[in-house]
Design an enzyme around this catalytic site. Structure first.
Site, short mmCIF file in Angstrom:
data_model
loop_
_atom_site.label_atom_id
_atom_site.label_comp_id
_atom_site.label_asym_id
_atom_site.label_seq_id
_atom_site.Cartn_x
_atom_site.Cartn_y
_atom_site.Cartn_z
N ARG A 38 -11.89 -35.94 92.58
CA ARG A 38 -13.01 -35.56 91.70
C ARG A 38 -12.66 -34.32 90.88
NH1 ARG A 38 -15.91 -31.23 90.42
NH2 ARG A 38 -15.88 -30.60 92.61
N ASP A 39 -12.52 -33.18 91.55
CA ASP A 39 -12.26 -31.93 90.81
C ASP A 39 -10.90 -32.02 90.12
OD1 ASP A 39 -12.81 -29.39 89.91
OD2 ASP A 39 -13.07 -28.50 91.88
N HIS A 70 -14.75 -22.87 98.27
CA HIS A 70 -14.16 -23.72 97.23
C HIS A 70 -13.41 -22.80 96.26
CE1 HIS A 70 -14.46 -27.34 94.46
NE2 HIS A 70 -14.27 -26.39 93.56
N ASN A 123 -7.38 -26.31 91.99
CA ASN A 123 -7.95 -25.85 93.26
C ASN A 123 -6.83 -25.39 94.18
OD1 ASN A 123 -9.83 -28.15 92.23
ND2 ASN A 123 -11.04 -27.05 93.74
N CYS A 182 -12.03 -27.15 85.81
CA CYS A 182 -13.37 -27.60 85.39
C CYS A 182 -13.37 -27.67 83.88
CB CYS A 182 -14.44 -26.64 85.88
SG CYS A 182 -16.08 -27.15 85.29
N HIS A 224 -10.51 -21.92 93.50
CA HIS A 224 -9.47 -22.29 92.54
C HIS A 224 -8.41 -21.18 92.60
CE1 HIS A 224 -11.36 -25.81 90.49
NE2 HIS A 224 -12.41 -25.34 91.14
P1 HMG Z 1 -27.73 -33.79 78.67
O1 HMG Z 1 -26.81 -34.11 77.53
O2 HMG Z 1 -28.64 -32.62 78.58
O3 HMG Z 1 -28.53 -35.11 79.12
O4 HMG Z 1 -26.76 -33.60 79.91
P2 HMG Z 1 -30.08 -35.44 79.12
O5 HMG Z 1 -30.65 -35.09 80.45
O6 HMG Z 1 -30.72 -34.82 77.89
O7 HMG Z 1 -30.05 -37.03 78.92
C1 HMG Z 1 -29.54 -37.59 77.73
C2 HMG Z 1 -29.09 -39.02 77.96
O8 HMG Z 1 -28.02 -39.03 78.93
C3 HMG Z 1 -30.18 -39.94 78.50
O9 HMG Z 1 -29.95 -41.20 77.96
C4 HMG Z 1 -29.88 -39.98 79.97
O10 HMG Z 1 -30.32 -41.16 80.59
C5 HMG Z 1 -28.34 -39.93 79.97
P3 HMG Z 1 -30.90 -41.82 76.80
O11 HMG Z 1 -32.26 -41.78 77.40
O12 HMG Z 1 -30.75 -40.85 75.67
O13 HMG Z 1 -30.32 -43.16 76.58
N1 HMG Z 1 -27.91 -39.37 81.25
C6 HMG Z 1 -27.10 -39.98 82.11
N2 HMG Z 1 -26.43 -41.15 82.08
C7 HMG Z 1 -25.70 -41.47 83.16
N3 HMG Z 1 -25.60 -40.69 84.26
C8 HMG Z 1 -26.23 -39.52 84.33
C9 HMG Z 1 -27.01 -39.13 83.22
N4 HMG Z 1 -27.74 -38.02 82.97
C10 HMG Z 1 -28.30 -38.19 81.77
N5 HMG Z 1 -26.12 -38.76 85.42
C11 HMG Z 1 -26.26 -33.48 82.24
C12 HMG Z 1 -27.24 -33.07 81.14
C13 HMG Z 1 -26.62 -32.68 83.47
C14 HMG Z 1 -26.44 -34.95 82.51
C15 HMG Z 1 -24.81 -33.17 81.76
O14 HMG Z 1 -24.74 -31.83 81.43
C16 HMG Z 1 -23.75 -33.51 82.76
O15 HMG Z 1 -23.52 -34.67 83.09
N6 HMG Z 1 -23.01 -32.47 83.25
C17 HMG Z 1 -21.95 -32.66 84.22
C18 HMG Z 1 -20.79 -31.74 83.92
C19 HMG Z 1 -19.74 -31.87 85.00
O16 HMG Z 1 -19.58 -32.92 85.61
N7 HMG Z 1 -18.96 -30.77 85.25
C20 HMG Z 1 -17.93 -30.77 86.24
C21 HMG Z 1 -18.42 -30.76 87.64
S1 HMG Z 1 -18.92 -29.15 88.21
C22 HMG Z 1 -17.45 -28.42 88.77
O17 HMG Z 1 -16.39 -28.93 88.54
C23 HMG Z 1 -17.54 -27.16 89.61
C24 HMG Z 1 -17.27 -27.42 91.10
O18 HMG Z 1 -15.98 -27.94 91.30
C25 HMG Z 1 -17.42 -26.12 91.90
C26 HMG Z 1 -16.61 -24.94 91.32
O19 HMG Z 1 -15.39 -25.06 91.11
O20 HMG Z 1 -17.24 -23.91 91.10
C27 HMG Z 1 -18.28 -28.42 91.69
MG MG Z 2 -14.16 -26.78 91.40
#
Ligand code: HMG
Ligand code: MG
Length: 307
Positions: free
Chosen positions: A20-21, A213, A255, A246, A215
């Protein structure tokens, strides 16, 4: 050579995040079948918690847009827990529909990263997660809450400790079973780790519910892990081969490599159940698929042939 450290936990559960990450940050999209094979090989090496993918908005992380195809391919791998990331109700429903029973929401300790990663303010993102955690628990799922930028933020710099604690306790109060403290950009040093763990304990967050967690941007991930072990933390996130980053945090690199972690834990006589040489072979195989050598020191040291 093994020199046991009786003051440290006797066993560590590794929460493997490479699929995933790691893969969310690859420029190229890895074919679904290769991802599935990666998960199977990680399981063969003895990893029992393998974060499989994310049910986020596909436009935000195209690298993991195949979650619906991948999850059924790995769901039946025996003996493993397969947590998946969900950012909102939509993501949760997608995950539950496929039978996922371990989910992770991911909050930020800073406003800027909440905006960059979730398109929400910090409080809006906590409000987004509240019904997700409730519905997941009602469905019988186990829930992890990530907190990113616990030790520093690329836009905001130092992050005030009370702000980190506030986000952690909010997730705990929602009902998260475990919190994972993220050093998203790899800037932490061991004193900070000790300080945050102590502050969380003081607010009633028990060490048994905490994971770390790290990096490895500044080469501190192992030192920080050691500090967490000394505090009693026994769940450590790591990524096979040191894959990772990320896409929404500038300067986030890989990581902590699972192999580097294993080398240290093995030397300390700490049980993990993971076979180091099998894991090295898996990471060398994955490096071949990605077309570049693994950044893990241990993978490089134990893979005499060109990867
Ligand atoms: P948004 O653009 O604000 O979406 O994104 P929305 O809520 O306004 O929705 C818009 C449209 O997207 C809608 O469709 C929703 O249904 C659709 P429409 O009605 O217009 O047809 N939609 C989705 N479709 C499928 N699956 C979904 C989904 N959600 C909305 N889940 C959102 C807001 C939160 C969804 C977006 O910002 C997002 O997906 N962010 C994820 C970013 C990400 O994955 N980052 C990496 C992971 S975090 C990380 O790596 C850190 C970690 O490792 C820890 C560390 O290292 O610190 C965990
Ligand atoms: Mg991470």
């Amino acid at each position: 050579m093994v020199v046991p450290a009786p003051e440290l936990p006797a066993r560590v559960r590794i929460h493997e995040v490479g699929a995933r990450d790691g893969l969310q940050n690859e420029k190229a999209v890895v074919p679904t079948e290769v991802k599935a094979e990666f998960v199977r090989r990680l399981a063969d090496a003895g990893l029992t918690t393998i974060e499989a993918t994310s049910f986020v908005r596909p436009e935000w992380v195209p690298q993991l847009a195949d979650a619906e195809r991948l999850f059924p391919l790995v769901r039946e791998v025996s003996g493993v827990e397969l947590p998946v990331l969900v950012p909102n109700q939509r993501g949760l429903e997608r995950a539950l529909a496929l039978g996922a029973d371990r989910i992770a929401v991911f909050a930020s300790a800073t406003e800027t990263f909440a905006k960059a990663n979730l398109n929400r303010t910090l409080d809006e993102s906590l409000a987004l997660f509240e019904p997700v955690v409730r519905r997941a628990k009602d469905a019988g799922a186990w829930v992890r809450g990530y907190v990113s930028m616990c030790f520093g933020d690329p836009w905001e710099g130092a992050v005030p400790l009370p702000q980190v604690v506030r986000v952690c306790t909010a997730l705990r109060d929602m009902g998260c079973d475990e919190l994972s403290l993220g050093d998203t950009i790899g800037v932490a040093t061991p004193g900070q780790v000790r300080q945050l763990l102590t502050a969380l304990n003081a607010d009633g967050v028990t060490t048994a519910t905490l994971a770390v967690h790290f990096h490895d941007t500044y080469g501190q991930a192992l030192a920080n892990t050691y500090a967490a072990l000394e505090h009693g933390v026994s769940t450590v996130d790591a990524s096979a081969g040191g894959l990772g980053g990320c896409p929404y945090a500038k300067s986030a690199t890989g990581n902590l490599a699972t192999e580097d972690l294993l080398w240290m834990l093995r030397g300390l006589g700490i049980e993990t159940g993971v076979d180091l040489s099998r894991l090295v072979a898996t990471s060398a195989w994955m490096a071949g698929r990605l077309g570049r050598p693994s950044p893990s020191r241990t993978v490089r040291a134990l893979s005499p042939k060109e990867q």
